[in-house]
Design an enzyme around this catalytic site. Structure first.
Site, PDB file in Angstrom:
ATOM      1  N   ASN A 144       0.830  -1.203   0.000  1.00 46.30           N
ATOM      2  CA  ASN A 144       0.000   0.000   0.000  1.00 46.30           C
ATOM      3  C   ASN A 144       0.869   1.260   0.000  1.00 46.30           C
ATOM      4  O   ASN A 144       1.942   1.280   0.591  1.00 46.30           O
ATOM      5  CB  ASN A 144      -0.920   0.005   1.221  1.00 46.30           C
ATOM      6  CG  ASN A 144      -1.802  -1.230   1.249  1.00 46.30           C
ATOM      7  OD1 ASN A 144      -2.107  -1.791   0.196  1.00 46.30           O
ATOM      8  ND2 ASN A 144      -2.191  -1.667   2.436  1.00 46.30           N
ATOM      9  N   VAL A 145       0.353   2.304  -0.638  1.00 45.37           N
ATOM     10  CA  VAL A 145       1.137   3.546  -0.753  1.00 45.37           C
ATOM     11  C   VAL A 145       0.518   4.672   0.085  1.00 45.37           C
ATOM     12  O   VAL A 145       0.980   5.796   0.055  1.00 45.37           O
ATOM     13  CB  VAL A 145       1.225   4.014  -2.228  1.00 45.37           C
ATOM     14  CG1 VAL A 145       1.934   2.979  -3.085  1.00 45.37           C
ATOM     15  CG2 VAL A 145      -0.149   4.348  -2.806  1.00 45.37           C
ATOM     16  N   ASP A 146      -0.541   4.342   0.860  1.00 44.22           N
ATOM     17  CA  ASP A 146      -1.309   5.398   1.522  1.00 44.22           C
ATOM     18  C   ASP A 146      -0.726   5.905   2.832  1.00 44.22           C
ATOM     19  O   ASP A 146      -1.218   6.879   3.400  1.00 44.22           O
ATOM     20  CB  ASP A 146      -2.755   4.920   1.758  1.00 44.22           C
ATOM     21  CG  ASP A 146      -2.795   3.531   2.392  1.00 44.22           C
ATOM     22  OD1 ASP A 146      -2.056   3.299   3.374  1.00 44.22           O
ATOM     23  OD2 ASP A 146      -3.558   2.680   1.890  1.00 44.22           O
ATOM     24  N   HIS A 185       5.833  -0.471  -2.852  1.00 37.82           N
ATOM     25  CA  HIS A 185       5.402   0.327  -4.008  1.00 37.82           C
ATOM     26  C   HIS A 185       5.547   1.825  -3.780  1.00 37.82           C
ATOM     27  O   HIS A 185       5.023   2.609  -4.555  1.00 37.82           O
ATOM     28  CB  HIS A 185       3.956  -0.023  -4.374  1.00 37.82           C
ATOM     29  CG  HIS A 185       3.780  -1.443  -4.820  1.00 37.82           C
ATOM     30  ND1 HIS A 185       2.567  -2.082  -4.894  1.00 37.82           N
ATOM     31  CD2 HIS A 185       4.696  -2.368  -5.215  1.00 37.82           C
ATOM     32  CE1 HIS A 185       2.727  -3.328  -5.312  1.00 37.82           C
ATOM     33  NE2 HIS A 185       4.017  -3.533  -5.498  1.00 37.82           N
ATOM     34  N   CYS A 191      12.861  13.815  -6.718  1.00 38.91           N
ATOM     35  CA  CYS A 191      13.351  14.741  -7.739  1.00 38.91           C
ATOM     36  C   CYS A 191      13.736  13.949  -8.986  1.00 38.91           C
ATOM     37  O   CYS A 191      14.483  12.976  -8.911  1.00 38.91           O
ATOM     38  CB  CYS A 191      14.557  15.520  -7.214  1.00 38.91           C
ATOM     39  SG  CYS A 191      15.312  16.571  -8.481  1.00 38.91           S
ATOM     40  N   CYS A 229      11.239  20.626  -7.514  1.00 35.84           N
ATOM     41  CA  CYS A 229      12.240  20.393  -6.469  1.00 35.84           C
ATOM     42  C   CYS A 229      12.726  21.733  -5.932  1.00 35.84           C
ATOM     43  O   CYS A 229      13.210  22.566  -6.696  1.00 35.84           O
ATOM     44  CB  CYS A 229      13.410  19.593  -7.038  1.00 35.84           C
ATOM     45  SG  CYS A 229      14.780  19.402  -5.880  1.00 35.84           S
ATOM     46  N   GLY A 234      -4.924  -9.114   3.631  1.00 32.25           N
ATOM     47  CA  GLY A 234      -5.597  -8.205   2.709  1.00 32.25           C
ATOM     48  C   GLY A 234      -4.947  -8.112   1.346  1.00 32.25           C
ATOM     49  O   GLY A 234      -4.978  -7.069   0.712  1.00 32.25           O
ATOM     50  N   THR A 235      -4.362  -9.194   0.904  1.00 31.53           N
ATOM     51  CA  THR A 235      -3.775  -9.202  -0.429  1.00 31.53           C
ATOM     52  C   THR A 235      -4.069 -10.538  -1.097  1.00 31.53           C
ATOM     53  O   THR A 235      -4.073 -11.586  -0.446  1.00 31.53           O
ATOM     54  CB  THR A 235      -2.264  -8.906  -0.421  1.00 31.53           C
ATOM     55  OG1 THR A 235      -1.727  -9.222  -1.710  1.00 31.53           O
ATOM     56  CG2 THR A 235      -1.535  -9.707   0.629  1.00 31.53           C
ATOM     57  N   GLU A 275     -11.796 -13.588   1.641  1.00 30.51           N
ATOM     58  CA  GLU A 275     -12.113 -14.777   0.839  1.00 30.51           C
ATOM     59  C   GLU A 275     -10.830 -15.562   0.610  1.00 30.51           C
ATOM     60  O   GLU A 275      -9.749 -14.988   0.641  1.00 30.51           O
ATOM     61  CB  GLU A 275     -12.620 -14.360  -0.558  1.00 30.51           C
ATOM     62  CG  GLU A 275     -13.779 -13.372  -0.559  1.00 30.51           C
ATOM     63  CD  GLU A 275     -15.114 -14.076  -0.415  1.00 30.51           C
ATOM     64  OE1 GLU A 275     -15.125 -15.317  -0.567  1.00 30.51           O
ATOM     65  OE2 GLU A 275     -16.113 -13.391  -0.132  1.00 30.51           O
TER      66      GLU A 275
HETATM   67 ZN   LIG Z   1      16.268  18.372  -7.357  1.00 26.10          ZN
END
Ligand SMILES: [Zn+2]
Length: 260
Positions: free
Chosen positions: A103-105, A120, A128, A149, A189-190, A217
């Site tokens: 997850n990225v949250d 991820h 940058c 940046c 959860g995956t 499931e």
């Molecule tokens: Zn930079």
């Protein structure tokens, strides 16, 4: 899971020192984070798969950032659920405990998890495009799209692994080392089908770890898991945690409310 199997799992966990949890979209969805896949993923007329790519970003960085700005706005008010909170507390319970997430949250960090590998990337960070430096980018909405940046003026990009990009090899190496070195691997959860994360349970099992799956499931992993517990992480993990505390500290009856 029947009671005998639960008891054997609790007994095993009570003696475990190296435990790892691999988490995916399910635990975030329980908190109310949209999956941004399928119908959920539509923004204007775009699908996630056509925006989260290096090609889309080089073609139109402002468009890609607008989409991330929208997603960040949806995620910002969302908080961790009791599943995230138990995983954060398990850093105290187990001698070595780590979370590997797809997850990225940022919800694991919000819950207090420190020993964390984000396979991820993280939607609250930017990188940058010239220097590769990574920085926190918490403002929602972003004051400027696309953001630049502050050090060199080049474009910033989300610090996220996009479709078609390889995972950070260092992060992946550490994830495999953790999986192959633990005594118990929770898969939470995956659906365990997205490579290379899908290989982590296999690496753990090969090294002799118990694989414990927590999903709503059954998944393709289920036949190979030592334990499958059906249900939301926000209910299953607090229940396991309570049973663990009762096992190790029988003086305390129901520990409800004691988990951090
Ligand atoms: Zn930079």
């Amino acid at each position: 899971m029947d009671d005998t199997k639960t008891a054997s799992l609790i007994e095993f966990l009570a003696g475990a020192r190296r435990v790892v949890a691999l988490t995916g979209a399910g635990i975030s969805a329980e908190s109310g984070v949209p999956t941004f896949r399928g119908k959920d993923g539509l923004w204007r007329q775009y699908r996630a798969e056509s925006l989260a790519t290096p090609e889309a970003f080089s073609r139109d960085p402002a468009l890609v950032w607008e989409w991330y700005d929208w997603r960040r706005g949806l995620i910002a008010p969302v908080g961790p659920n009791p599943g995230h909170e138990v995983l954060a507390a398990w850093e105290e319970r187990f001698e070595n405990f780590a979370v590997i997430t797809q997850n990225v949250d940022g919800l694991h960090r919000k819950a207090g998890t420190r020993n964390l590998l984000e396979l991820h990337g993280n939607i609250w960070r930017a990188r940058c495009t010239r220097e590769g430096t990574v920085r926190e980018l918490p403002a929602t909405p972003l004051p400027r799209v696309p953001p630049l940046c502050p050090d060199c003026g080049a474009l910033l990009r989300p610090d996220i692994i996009w479709f078609g990009e390889p995972l950070d090899p260092d992060v992946l190496d550490r994830a495999f080392a953790l999986s192959a070195g633990c005594q118990a691997l929770f898969v939470i959860g995956t659906s365990s089908v997205v490579q290379p994360a899908a290989s982590l349970p296999a690496a753990a099992a090969r090294a002799g770890a118990r694989v414990i799956e927590v999903n709503l499931e059954p998944t393709p992993l289920t036949p190979y898991a030592d334990h499958f517990i059906a249900g939301p992480a926000g209910r299953v993990l607090p229940s396991l945690d309570r049973q663990l505390r009762e096992w190790t500290d029988p003086g305390h009856s129901s520990g409800k409310g004691r988990s951090s």
